[in-house]
Design an enzyme around this catalytic site. Sequence first.
Site: not given
Ligand code: IMP
Ligand code: MG
Length: 175
Positions: A99-100, A152, A165
């Site tokens: 995951e990113d 963010f 990206r």
């Molecule tokens: P989660 O399901 O809330 O853990 O969110 C995961 C997804 O939200 C990540 O895989 C990202 O694609 C996106 N995301 C969360 N925080 C950020 C950020 O700071 N920048 C860009 N994308 C984010």
């Molecule tokens: Mg993601």
Amino acid sequence: MAAEKNEYTVLISEEEISRRVKELGKQISTEYLGKEILLICTLKGAVIFSSDLARKISVPCELGFVKAKSYAGDHTTGSVDISFEDIPDIKGRHIIIVEDIIDTGLTLKRLSEYFLAKGPASMKICAFLDKPSRRKVGIKADYVGFKIEDHFVVGYGLDHNERFRNLPFIARLDQ
Ligand code: IMP
Ligand code: MG
């Protein structure tokens, strides 16, 4: 084109990223010695991290892809859309979900429940970034590139409305 360089502040440089990805690759290669890995990249955010990481892993490695979406702009929608087309057979495989970033943890919770139900030999999570202060569900990554504060961030695969990206570093968006 807008002057992008005034829109963000670099938090993690290209050099730091490259050093850390190399370390993670080495750690994974050591821990999986004698095994084959199925790396599952979550699109789109993890695509750049996965491609760099895969090239630092020295054990046999197959790539799979899932598409997950939970963010709109800079806020989480709270619901996760996942598309599982083109996923190779999971049963009996050693899988690592790549995951990113882990934010609330909802995406990885959904993904890990789905993959665990398919009976992998083992399952681990590798996240490039972790924002522990934002967690809503109990998800922990086995491998983490960097822990960050609640900003963010964009770059190295992460976007804001599909922009940024392609930045080779991680930056905080200036509001
Ligand atoms: P989660 O399901 O809330 O853990 O969110 C995961 C997804 O939200 C990540 O895989 C990202 O694609 C996106 N995301 C969360 N925080 C950020 C950020 O700071 N920048 C860009 N994308 C984010
Ligand atoms: Mg993601």
